[in-house]
Write a protein that holds these residues in place. Sequence first.
Motif, PDB file in Angstrom:
ATOM      1  N   LEU A 207       0.805  -1.224   0.000  1.00  0.00           N
ATOM      2  CA  LEU A 207       0.000   0.000   0.000  1.00  0.00           C
ATOM      3  C   LEU A 207       0.840   1.277   0.000  1.00  0.00           C
ATOM      4  O   LEU A 207       0.527   2.235  -0.709  1.00  0.00           O
ATOM      5  CB  LEU A 207      -0.938  -0.001   1.211  1.00  0.00           C
ATOM      6  N   SER A 208       1.907   1.297   0.774  1.00  0.00           N
ATOM      7  CA  SER A 208       2.688   2.527   0.916  1.00  0.00           C
ATOM      8  C   SER A 208       3.394   2.932  -0.374  1.00  0.00           C
ATOM      9  O   SER A 208       3.839   4.082  -0.498  1.00  0.00           O
ATOM     10  CB  SER A 208       3.725   2.365   2.037  1.00  0.00           C
ATOM     11  N   ASN A 209       3.495   2.011  -1.326  1.00  0.00           N
ATOM     12  CA  ASN A 209       4.146   2.348  -2.603  1.00  0.00           C
ATOM     13  C   ASN A 209       3.446   3.507  -3.306  1.00  0.00           C
ATOM     14  O   ASN A 209       4.081   4.319  -3.972  1.00  0.00           O
ATOM     15  CB  ASN A 209       4.164   1.134  -3.539  1.00  0.00           C
ATOM     16  N   ILE A 210       2.122   3.566  -3.177  1.00  0.00           N
ATOM     17  CA  ILE A 210       1.380   4.557  -3.955  1.00  0.00           C
ATOM     18  C   ILE A 210       1.694   5.985  -3.515  1.00  0.00           C
ATOM     19  O   ILE A 210       1.600   6.925  -4.317  1.00  0.00           O
ATOM     20  CB  ILE A 210      -0.146   4.302  -3.895  1.00  0.00           C
ATOM     21  N   SER A 211       2.105   6.153  -2.265  1.00  0.00           N
ATOM     22  CA  SER A 211       2.363   7.512  -1.761  1.00  0.00           C
ATOM     23  C   SER A 211       3.854   7.820  -1.636  1.00  0.00           C
ATOM     24  O   SER A 211       4.225   8.869  -1.096  1.00  0.00           O
ATOM     25  CB  SER A 211       1.699   7.688  -0.395  1.00  0.00           C
ATOM     26  N   GLN A 212       4.686   6.933  -2.120  1.00  0.00           N
ATOM     27  CA  GLN A 212       6.134   7.118  -1.972  1.00  0.00           C
ATOM     28  C   GLN A 212       6.583   8.460  -2.560  1.00  0.00           C
ATOM     29  O   GLN A 212       6.278   8.794  -3.695  1.00  0.00           O
ATOM     30  CB  GLN A 212       6.878   5.975  -2.658  1.00  0.00           C
ATOM     31  N   GLY A 213       7.295   9.234  -1.753  1.00  0.00           N
ATOM     32  CA  GLY A 213       7.809  10.522  -2.212  1.00  0.00           C
ATOM     33  C   GLY A 213       6.801  11.652  -2.191  1.00  0.00           C
ATOM     34  O   GLY A 213       7.142  12.792  -2.520  1.00  0.00           O
ATOM     35  N   ALA A 214       5.571  11.373  -1.798  1.00  0.00           N
ATOM     36  CA  ALA A 214       4.517  12.392  -1.810  1.00  0.00           C
ATOM     37  C   ALA A 214       4.313  12.987  -0.418  1.00  0.00           C
ATOM     38  O   ALA A 214       4.702  12.403   0.590  1.00  0.00           O
ATOM     39  CB  ALA A 214       3.205  11.782  -2.300  1.00  0.00           C
ATOM     40  N   THR A 215       3.696  14.165  -0.383  1.00  0.00           N
ATOM     41  CA  THR A 215       3.222  14.701   0.890  1.00  0.00           C
ATOM     42  C   THR A 215       1.852  14.078   1.160  1.00  0.00           C
ATOM     43  O   THR A 215       1.258  13.447   0.288  1.00  0.00           O
ATOM     44  CB  THR A 215       3.104  16.235   0.831  1.00  0.00           C
ATOM     45  N   GLU A 216       1.359  14.227   2.368  1.00  0.00           N
ATOM     46  CA  GLU A 216       0.051  13.665   2.756  1.00  0.00           C
ATOM     47  C   GLU A 216      -0.004  12.163   2.472  1.00  0.00           C
ATOM     48  O   GLU A 216      -1.005  11.644   1.958  1.00  0.00           O
ATOM     49  CB  GLU A 216      -1.093  14.387   2.026  1.00  0.00           C
ATOM     50  N   ALA A 236      -3.371  -6.344   2.396  1.00  0.00           N
ATOM     51  CA  ALA A 236      -2.442  -5.257   2.084  1.00  0.00           C
ATOM     52  C   ALA A 236      -1.244  -5.315   3.015  1.00  0.00           C
ATOM     53  O   ALA A 236      -1.377  -5.648   4.199  1.00  0.00           O
ATOM     54  CB  ALA A 236      -3.116  -3.893   2.202  1.00  0.00           C
ATOM     55  N   ILE A 237      -0.075  -5.024   2.462  1.00  0.00           N
ATOM     56  CA  ILE A 237       1.109  -4.777   3.274  1.00  0.00           C
ATOM     57  C   ILE A 237       1.039  -3.296   3.618  1.00  0.00           C
ATOM     58  O   ILE A 237       1.129  -2.443   2.732  1.00  0.00           O
ATOM     59  CB  ILE A 237       2.392  -5.111   2.498  1.00  0.00           C
ATOM     60  N   ALA A 238       0.863  -2.994   4.891  1.00  0.00           N
ATOM     61  CA  ALA A 238       0.508  -1.624   5.258  1.00  0.00           C
ATOM     62  C   ALA A 238       1.020  -1.276   6.644  1.00  0.00           C
ATOM     63  O   ALA A 238       1.477  -2.145   7.403  1.00  0.00           O
ATOM     64  CB  ALA A 238      -1.013  -1.465   5.213  1.00  0.00           C
ATOM     65  N   ASP A 239       0.927   0.008   6.972  1.00  0.00           N
ATOM     66  CA  ASP A 239       1.316   0.499   8.288  1.00  0.00           C
ATOM     67  C   ASP A 239       0.132   0.371   9.236  1.00  0.00           C
ATOM     68  O   ASP A 239      -0.719   1.259   9.311  1.00  0.00           O
ATOM     69  CB  ASP A 239       1.771   1.958   8.178  1.00  0.00           C
ATOM     70  N   VAL A 240       0.093  -0.716   9.982  1.00  0.00           N
ATOM     71  CA  VAL A 240      -1.032  -0.952  10.895  1.00  0.00           C
ATOM     72  C   VAL A 240      -0.967  -0.025  12.104  1.00  0.00           C
ATOM     73  O   VAL A 240      -1.930   0.048  12.887  1.00  0.00           O
ATOM     74  CB  VAL A 240      -1.093  -2.425  11.357  1.00  0.00           C
ATOM     75  N   LEU A 241       0.148   0.692  12.281  1.00  0.00           N
ATOM     76  CA  LEU A 241       0.263   1.633  13.388  1.00  0.00           C
ATOM     77  C   LEU A 241      -0.401   2.965  13.071  1.00  0.00           C
ATOM     78  O   LEU A 241      -0.501   3.830  13.941  1.00  0.00           O
ATOM     79  CB  LEU A 241       1.740   1.856  13.743  1.00  0.00           C
ATOM     80  N   ASP A 242      -0.846   3.135  11.839  1.00  0.00           N
ATOM     81  CA  ASP A 242      -1.589   4.325  11.422  1.00  0.00           C
ATOM     82  C   ASP A 242      -3.063   4.108  11.793  1.00  0.00           C
ATOM     83  O   ASP A 242      -3.794   3.404  11.087  1.00  0.00           O
ATOM     84  CB  ASP A 242      -1.427   4.530   9.911  1.00  0.00           C
ATOM     85  N   GLN A 243      -3.495   4.699  12.899  1.00  0.00           N
ATOM     86  CA  GLN A 243      -4.849   4.447  13.392  1.00  0.00           C
ATOM     87  C   GLN A 243      -5.916   4.916  12.420  1.00  0.00           C
ATOM     88  O   GLN A 243      -6.965   4.272  12.273  1.00  0.00           O
ATOM     89  CB  GLN A 243      -5.058   5.123  14.747  1.00  0.00           C
TER      90      GLN A 243
END
Length: 274
Positions: A207-216, A236-243
């Motif tokens: 999942l985090s690939n889509i926002s790589q290098g971006a703000t927000e 999804a491979i994702a940041d589960v610490l993001d509430q």
Amino acid sequence: MILIAERINGMFKDVKQAIADKDKKVIQQLAIKQTDAGATYLDVNVGTAAADQEGTMQWLVETIQQTCATPLCLDSQKLAVIAAGLKVVNAENGLILNSTPLNKKDDNEILDKFIEMAEKAGQKVSIIALTMDKNGVPQDTDTRVAIAAEMVSKAIEKGFDTQRLFIDPIVLPVKVPNAQVQPGNILSAMEQIKFLSDPAPHITVGLSNISQGATERSMINRIFLAMAMSHGLDSAIADVLDQDLMNVVATSDILTNKQIYSDLFLKVYSSSTC
């Protein structure tokens, strides 16, 4: 939703330093925190900094398993690194081998080898397969689906349960020039991939690939995740610490009739996944 927690990865500075220092505490705290946050699996990726990637994979696996029983996802396209992890991992509760393309220029049988490794490791071992081949990452929907269909056919041919196959249609960074069309291609591919077999393969993304290098970054990840879940994404491979991201998962499950609504659904979802 099958959530593969992304943070035990040598590309992150804290994990890279922990690997260099052989600091178990950092790794074990990440394993516990991600498990408590709702991770189904913990991704384990040595990154590129470790000189001995095979030994580092074994150290990470053993370090995590000393304090946490959450199933792991061994993450490397190098067969030797995956094989090293398999020597010490406990696969009784499940395991994912991440990841393999259909083939490579120097190895036309790499998917076959991943399937063979998974079969030898046990019936609860799954594979993440990337919709790419020796020509690289496709730029259109049709090629992604064609590669996925070939992967599903290969699994069926080898008697590998398609429910143990996770297809990753490969999300590219939206910030990359001319990549804005990619999210639409990916969503269309997801809709078609889920009809390739019965039972269907799982569909996953980094999942985090889509926002790589971006703000927000968090907002981009959250919105794309909700869109993808409505098109068949179930992992999804994702940041589960993001509430906020986890709240999107819970809400999407409600709106797609995968969970029963209650006014306390966020609290109920959180307590049911820990």
